[in-house]
Design a protein around this motif. Sequence first.
Motif, PDB file in Angstrom:
ATOM      1  N   ASN A 397       7.327  26.545  50.793  1.00 27.19           N
ATOM      2  CA  ASN A 397       6.141  26.689  49.932  1.00 27.19           C
ATOM      3  C   ASN A 397       6.492  26.735  48.452  1.00 27.19           C
ATOM      4  N   LEU A 398       7.540  25.985  48.072  1.00 29.31           N
ATOM      5  CA  LEU A 398       7.922  25.868  46.674  1.00 29.31           C
ATOM      6  C   LEU A 398       7.941  24.402  46.268  1.00 29.31           C
ATOM      7  N   GLY A 399       7.816  24.152  44.961  1.00 22.49           N
ATOM      8  CA  GLY A 399       7.897  22.798  44.466  1.00 22.49           C
ATOM      9  C   GLY A 399       9.332  22.323  44.350  1.00 22.49           C
ATOM     10  N   HIS A 400       9.520  21.001  44.393  1.00 22.77           N
ATOM     11  CA  HIS A 400      10.864  20.422  44.327  1.00 22.77           C
ATOM     12  C   HIS A 400      10.960  19.452  43.159  1.00 22.77           C
ATOM     13  N   LEU A 401      12.104  19.482  42.477  1.00 20.71           N
ATOM     14  CA  LEU A 401      12.411  18.543  41.406  1.00 20.71           C
ATOM     15  C   LEU A 401      13.871  18.156  41.534  1.00 20.71           C
ATOM     16  N   ASP A 402      14.144  16.872  41.522  1.00 19.67           N
ATOM     17  CA  ASP A 402      15.525  16.406  41.585  1.00 19.67           C
ATOM     18  C   ASP A 402      16.252  16.880  40.328  1.00 19.67           C
ATOM     19  N   PRO A 403      17.327  17.654  40.474  1.00 18.41           N
ATOM     20  CA  PRO A 403      18.017  18.168  39.279  1.00 18.41           C
ATOM     21  C   PRO A 403      18.576  17.062  38.396  1.00 18.41           C
ATOM     22  N   ALA A 404      18.829  15.892  38.990  1.00 13.56           N
ATOM     23  CA  ALA A 404      19.327  14.768  38.194  1.00 13.56           C
ATOM     24  C   ALA A 404      18.286  14.282  37.192  1.00 13.56           C
ATOM     25  N   GLU A 405      17.040  14.606  37.416  1.00 15.31           N
ATOM     26  CA  GLU A 405      15.973  14.184  36.516  1.00 15.31           C
ATOM     27  C   GLU A 405      15.705  15.183  35.397  1.00 15.31           C
ATOM     28  N   VAL A 406      16.437  16.286  35.383  1.00  9.72           N
ATOM     29  CA  VAL A 406      16.221  17.320  34.367  1.00  9.72           C
ATOM     30  C   VAL A 406      17.048  17.004  33.122  1.00  9.72           C
ATOM     31  N   ASP A 407      16.361  16.770  32.026  1.00 11.46           N
ATOM     32  CA  ASP A 407      16.989  16.571  30.727  1.00 11.46           C
ATOM     33  C   ASP A 407      16.730  17.832  29.905  1.00 11.46           C
ATOM     34  N   VAL A 408      17.724  18.705  29.833  1.00 11.75           N
ATOM     35  CA  VAL A 408      17.529  20.000  29.185  1.00 11.75           C
ATOM     36  C   VAL A 408      17.121  19.838  27.728  1.00 11.75           C
ATOM     37  N   GLU A 409      17.719  18.896  27.032  1.00 12.93           N
ATOM     38  CA  GLU A 409      17.382  18.688  25.623  1.00 12.93           C
ATOM     39  C   GLU A 409      15.940  18.238  25.457  1.00 12.93           C
ATOM     40  N   ALA A 410      15.483  17.385  26.369  1.00 10.92           N
ATOM     41  CA  ALA A 410      14.096  16.929  26.288  1.00 10.92           C
ATOM     42  C   ALA A 410      13.130  18.080  26.546  1.00 10.92           C
ATOM     43  N   PHE A 411      13.455  18.928  27.504  1.00 15.61           N
ATOM     44  CA  PHE A 411      12.613  20.100  27.756  1.00 15.61           C
ATOM     45  C   PHE A 411      12.588  21.008  26.530  1.00 15.61           C
ATOM     46  N   ALA A 412      13.737  21.193  25.907  1.00 14.44           N
ATOM     47  CA  ALA A 412      13.823  22.070  24.743  1.00 14.44           C
ATOM     48  C   ALA A 412      13.013  21.534  23.567  1.00 14.44           C
ATOM     49  N   ALA A 413      12.857  20.205  23.482  1.00 17.77           N
ATOM     50  CA  ALA A 413      12.091  19.599  22.397  1.00 17.77           C
ATOM     51  C   ALA A 413      10.590  19.660  22.647  1.00 17.77           C
ATOM     52  N   ASP A 414      10.192  20.009  23.862  1.00 24.23           N
ATOM     53  CA  ASP A 414       8.776  20.082  24.216  1.00 24.23           C
ATOM     54  C   ASP A 414       8.201  21.410  23.715  1.00 24.23           C
ATOM     55  N   PRO A 415       7.199  21.395  22.823  1.00 21.04           N
ATOM     56  CA  PRO A 415       6.658  22.646  22.288  1.00 21.04           C
ATOM     57  C   PRO A 415       5.972  23.518  23.333  1.00 21.04           C
ATOM     58  N   ASP A 416       5.645  22.953  24.492  1.00 21.88           N
ATOM     59  CA  ASP A 416       4.998  23.729  25.559  1.00 21.88           C
ATOM     60  C   ASP A 416       5.998  24.325  26.535  1.00 21.88           C
ATOM     61  N   THR A 417       7.290  24.124  26.290  1.00 20.91           N
ATOM     62  CA  THR A 417       8.323  24.562  27.235  1.00 20.91           C
ATOM     63  C   THR A 417       9.271  25.562  26.573  1.00 20.91           C
ATOM     64  N   LEU A 418       9.578  26.615  27.295  1.00 22.67           N
ATOM     65  CA  LEU A 418      10.593  27.587  26.897  1.00 22.67           C
ATOM     66  C   LEU A 418      11.819  27.366  27.765  1.00 22.67           C
ATOM     67  N   VAL A 419      12.950  27.051  27.159  1.00 22.01           N
ATOM     68  CA  VAL A 419      14.206  26.881  27.879  1.00 22.01           C
ATOM     69  C   VAL A 419      15.012  28.173  27.726  1.00 22.01           C
ATOM     70  N   VAL A 420      15.404  28.758  28.855  1.00 23.84           N
ATOM     71  CA  VAL A 420      16.096  30.044  28.842  1.00 23.84           C
ATOM     72  C   VAL A 420      17.485  29.886  29.461  1.00 23.84           C
ATOM     73  N   PRO A 421      18.544  29.929  28.646  1.00 21.43           N
ATOM     74  CA  PRO A 421      19.910  29.885  29.202  1.00 21.43           C
ATOM     75  C   PRO A 421      20.290  31.225  29.817  1.00 21.43           C
ATOM     76  N   GLU A 422      21.247  31.196  30.738  1.00 17.27           N
ATOM     77  CA  GLU A 422      21.741  32.424  31.375  1.00 17.27           C
ATOM     78  C   GLU A 422      20.579  33.292  31.865  1.00 17.27           C
ATOM     79  N   ALA A 423      19.621  32.672  32.516  1.00 18.89           N
ATOM     80  CA  ALA A 423      18.419  33.385  32.943  1.00 18.89           C
ATOM     81  C   ALA A 423      18.746  34.375  34.060  1.00 18.89           C
ATOM     82  N   GLY A 424      17.960  35.449  34.106  1.00 14.26           N
ATOM     83  CA  GLY A 424      18.079  36.392  35.211  1.00 14.26           C
ATOM     84  C   GLY A 424      18.236  37.844  34.815  1.00 14.26           C
TER      85      GLY A 424
END
Length: 446
Positions: A397-424
């Motif tokens: 019951n969770l969503g799936h995303l291929d990790p190969a499709e994750v561009d961290v820099e692109a997410f970080a440039a998105d004003p609607d996205t918060l990128v959190v390193p060393e999360a937890g």
Amino acid sequence: MTTRLTQNSDTSGARSAALIGGPGEVLAEERLARFVRERLAGEDLDGRSVCLVVPDATRSCPLPLLLSSVHAALEGRVSRLTVLIALGTHAPMGERELAAHLGYPEGGLDRVYPGMTVINHRWWEPDTFVSVGTVPASRVAELSGGLLRRRVDVRLNRAVVEHDVALVVGPVFPHEVVGFSGGNKYFFPGVAGAEIIDVSHWLGALITSSEIIGTLGVTPVRALIDEAAAMVPSRRLALCVVAASGSGALHAAAFGIPESAWAAAAEVSAETHVRHLDAPVRRVLSLIPAKYDDIWTAAKGFYKLEPVVADGGEVILYAPHIRRISEMHPEIEQVGYHCRDYFTRQWDRFKDLHWGVLAHSTHLRGAGTYDEEHGERCRVTVTLATGIPEDVVRAANLGHLDPAEVDVEAFAADPDTLVVPEAGEVLYRLRPPAQGGGRPGPGRGR
């Protein structure tokens, strides 16, 4: 060296805890070693047997520094010194992992820490435990504010009971079940039996993670844990530290009985491990560190971010290194991840399962509602970008995303996205409106 004394007002008659450091400070190694040496020198430990209860590798903590300081202060004084790894229900640590975690060459424990024994908390073996008492159902109801009424057998690792002194050594962080981790939590659930783990975690789930996480003071779950800890026949002490997340630096250290040492460290953690945003975000990309090797532990990357996600938003747990939902609790794959009401509204279906598993399920799925007409409706979407097969993820019951499709820099440039390193470990919260100074966006939270 300046040492402050703090008092936990929630512990009647408790001794004050000694505290060094504070928010924004970094303790020098020698200052910490001197603090530990002086504190332990003032305790009646000569000829006593001492059990050190320490965390596993899922917490940021300079454990070799702490352990070497404690060992130097106790070697030759105590009759027996045992390190007990507080696994809770995590996977056991092998010799290679223990050596790296505790700071000795593989196979060379006695050369670095002569006279010291190290053991895992073998929670899967019934002979591990001894019962120290019970919490009556009426008392559980009182402590929980009426949320639960169930008698609890208080069992914990017999190594604690078979030593004269139990000394907790470990960090304090915001926590999804109890408010802030540390202190007596290293006994329950750290080295505890399933009964109190299930009840305490389900109580936290009923309150909900987003409500209890980062709450200072004695929460209902903390009250239950303290009640159980009072039954431990060994003398209890604690060295509670506030560590910089993802590093070996220490901001503060507190020593005393667990209740007071924990309270002093929690006050520092509240100012150190909480970041505030002025407005909610639509999406979070939570970068999961390698110390979390399954979703059971990596879920902390959701707990700490849920409070700042807008309704209808999404949290992506990015962890290509993770291959399993849970190594030690495969039943979570059958139960799946659901909001609290999914279980409480269908309690007859789920009441006989491990409540700790149900609690983990609700903590990762977050807030939501359930009824027979509309089914389950969760406030946010949880997506895994991991090495776990897509069919397993979606079946849970969770969503799936291929990790190969994750561009961290692109997410970080998105004003609607918060990128959190060393999360937890660091908790993100929305700043109360009265304190806001505008809406600078997610990247400018303190």
